[in-house]
Enzyme design. Structure first.
Site, PDB file in Angstrom:
ATOM      1  N   HIS A 128       0.891  -1.337  -0.016  1.00 38.20           N
ATOM      2  CA  HIS A 128      -0.146   0.024   0.042  1.00 38.20           C
ATOM      3  C   HIS A 128       0.869   1.260   0.096  1.00 38.20           C
ATOM      4  O   HIS A 128       1.989   1.340   0.850  1.00 38.20           O
ATOM      5  CB  HIS A 128      -0.832  -0.062   1.216  1.00 38.20           C
ATOM      6  CG  HIS A 128      -1.970   1.055   1.085  1.00 38.20           C
ATOM      7  ND1 HIS A 128      -1.920   2.264   1.101  1.00 38.20           N
ATOM      8  CD2 HIS A 128      -3.360   0.667   0.849  1.00 38.20           C
ATOM      9  CE1 HIS A 128      -3.038   2.897   1.228  1.00 38.20           C
ATOM     10  NE2 HIS A 128      -4.117   2.041   0.808  1.00 38.20           N
TER      11      HIS A 128
ATOM     12  N   ARG B  12      -6.471  10.174   0.007  1.00 37.67           N
ATOM     13  CA  ARG B  12      -6.262  10.710  -1.395  1.00 37.67           C
ATOM     14  C   ARG B  12      -7.207  10.825  -2.167  1.00 37.67           C
ATOM     15  O   ARG B  12      -7.424  11.816  -2.904  1.00 37.67           O
ATOM     16  CB  ARG B  12      -5.130   9.623  -1.752  1.00 37.67           C
ATOM     17  CG  ARG B  12      -3.596   9.745  -1.459  1.00 37.67           C
ATOM     18  CD  ARG B  12      -2.667   8.871  -2.077  1.00 37.67           C
ATOM     19  NE  ARG B  12      -3.130   7.576  -1.598  1.00 37.67           N
ATOM     20  CZ  ARG B  12      -3.148   6.391  -2.401  1.00 37.67           C
ATOM     21  NH1 ARG B  12      -3.031   6.305  -3.574  1.00 37.67           N
ATOM     22  NH2 ARG B  12      -3.273   5.022  -1.799  1.00 37.67           N
TER      23      ARG B  12
END
Length: 556
Positions: free
Chosen positions: A338, A358
């Site tokens: 990740h 994000r």
């Protein structure tokens, strides 16, 4: 403009906070990050072309470090490459001496044994019981202790008028570099809306808009908003209702009892498993007509010494046991790192900083305060870009403990979407950092890739069946759905789609199978195969069961 560029202590806003955890040199760099926010608000970072992505991955992604892999010498996947840490366990010695245990004398006798109880295992158990099976769940830790509870961002499903399973299919295939098994992806996307509805009927409280429709977000590698969430603790909410449902339906379960070996019968069919009581060390025999593997991930093997987001029991047990009885594995040379694992402060090293940060508008910036990648590229691409920024370009930042990272500029969310967005959408993340006197509404987060997910695993068909009669699998321990890279929200979706399918299929199989005599002869054959391959001496016992951090991340 709906927000302000900086409201950290010491500026004109007058807001004050307690002493920060960031040391002075990092605080100084944050001022540079703040100074460039005005420019970054109007800046557009283009997506990379396919050739650019391929080059980036081959040069910087951990999967392409040849020295970290080795080829298997025994078993169905002989000749296939996989990380050394996993290869050693796949080719390990069984923890069971077949001369000292009699599989014909069971302590439990059921139709379906479910090994593991995250989202996939719980879903499988519920559907197996609904279809008439006597079910037993064996879980290594407590009921519901799994990677599922750590899933934060959401669950994908194409259930809006402007979306379709076809678009979801194309996004998923593209994210997996078009190496996914098409039939599995088709099943995933077609079953997705019903999985969301099923969870809501069980009690999951999805985020919704004032008119009652689903509040959905986009994610890396997706073309449209289809991410269903429960703030930033989606997996915990999903597991809450599944655990309650298991207990309400009085499905039997045993905690702290991992499976350490499968049992076959003299026809080559699954006949049950041997469990280890972690508290007493005693072994017990479960006679079962079908077994569903739902053991989750492998993060606690710490591939290439990466930190991990995974829970304490994620040590590849399902892959090891299935491989030993002849199940085929697929895509075992690809892991998902990740992009945004916590780097600072040290007590949360490697923990997940959800992609939802994000999705909401946080930007990835380097030590100069500049963006270097479009933040919603697929995860493997973003991971590679961060590694390049830190290692080749030398534009990362080093923490007081020596870890490298880049800034995830979380305050940009409130700046672009309005004050209060972070607190509303990311309450768990806000609380996590507040414990260390870091306010992510005002200060950015230091991040670096962390081992998050195994893209491959046990090969299954659309009903969760393996090539071994009576052995089914679902969830992260399987492979093929995601190809070589998983998109956000497809992991939790996979749990419920294939968990439910495996549960139904296992119950149906259990009604029809003609059982033979249980045996552990496959363990004897396995040990002989290891000897013929020259794999003798100090071979590890497998499955590993739990990590052992006393010996620098080695296992027991």
């Amino acid at each position: 403009m709906p927000g302000v560029i900086s409201n950290r202590p010491g500026n004109s806003s007058g807001n004050k906070r307690e002493v920060t955890m960031y040391p002075a040199y990092l605080e100084e760099n944050i001022h540079l990050v703040e100074d460039k926010r005005v420019r970054r608000l109007i800046e557009t970072i283009p997506r990379l072309g396919e050739d650019e992505k391929t080059d980036l991955l081959h040069r910087y992604h951990p999967d392409f470090i040849a020295s970290s892999m080795r080829k298997l010498k025994v078993g169905v996947n002989k000749g296939d490459a996989t990380p050394i840490e996993l290869a050693d366990l796949l080719e390990g010695n069984s923890r069971v001496d077949p001369d000292k245990i009699d599989p014909s004398k069971p302590d439990y006798n059921v139709d379906v044994l479910v090994v593991g109880c995250g989202g996939a295992g719980a879903s499988a158990a519920l559907l197996a019981q609904e279809n008439g099976a006597r079910v037993l769940i064996a879980t290594k830790l407590r009921l519901g202790d799994a990677n599922t509870v750590g899933a934060q961002a959401g669950t994908q499903a194409a259930d809006r008028p402007n979306d379709s399973p076809a678009l979801h299919y194309l996004d998923t295939m593209g994210g997996g570099h078009y190496e996914n098994i098409p039939e599995l992806v088709e099943t995933l996307v077609k079953d997705a809306p019903s999985a969301i509805n099923w969870l809501e009927k069980l009690g999951v409280i999805w985020d919704k808009t004032p008119d009652g429709s689903m509040h959905e977000l986009s994610g890396g590698g997706t073309s449209i908003r289809r991410l269903h969430s429960a703030r930033d603790y989606t997996g915990l909410e999903e597991m809450r209702v599944l655990r309650d449902e298991l207990q309400n339906r009085k499905i039997d379960y045993i905690e702290f009892a991992p499976a350490i070996e499968l049992i076959l019968d003299d026809k080559g069919q699954i006949a049950g498993a041997i469990l280890l009581n972690l508290e007493t060390g005693e072994l017990s025999v479960v006679r079962a007509r079908a077994v569903i593997m739902a053991t989750g991930g492998i993060g606690r093997l710490h591939i290439q010494d990466f930190p991990t987001t995974n829970h304490y029991g994620a040590t590849a047990d399902g892959l090891v046991l299935a491989y030993r009885v002849g199940a085929e594995l697929i895509f075992i040379d690809t892991m998902q790192y990740h992009p945004t694992g916590a780097v600072f402060p040290l007590p949360i090293l490697g923990q997940l900083v959800t992609e939802k940060v994000r999705t909401l508008g946080a930007q990835l910036v380097n030590a100069n305060g500049d963006q270097f990648i479009m933040p919603l590229e697929p995860r493997d691409v973003v991971t590679s870009a961060i590694i390049r920024e830190c290692q080749e370009r030398q534009l990362g930042l080093r923490t007081p403990h020596g870890e490298l990272g880049v800034w995830l500029d979380s305050p940009m969310i409130d700046i672009s979407r309005g004050e209060g967005t972070i607190a509303r959408e990311l309450p768990a993340m806000v609380r996590q950092y507040r414990r260390f006197n870091i306010d992510i509404t005002r200060e950015p987060i230091l991040v670096y890739p962390t081992l998050h997910y195994q893209n491959g695993g046990i090969k299954i068909n659309t009903e969760g069946a393996t090539k071994v009669p009576g052995l089914f699998a679902a969830g992260e321990c399987t492979g093929g759905v995601h190809g070589r890279n998983r998109l956000i929200g497809n992991s939790t979706l996979e749990l419920f789609v294939f968990g439910r399918r495996a549960g139904r299929a296992a119950a149906s199989y259990a009604k029809e199978v003609k059982r033979g005599s249980p045996t552990l002869e496959h363990v004897r054959r396995w040990q002989k195969e290891l000897q013929r391959a020259g794999l003798v001496g100090e071979r590890p016992l497998s499955p590993r069961i739990l990590p052992n951090y006393v010996r620098n991340r080695a296992g027991i």
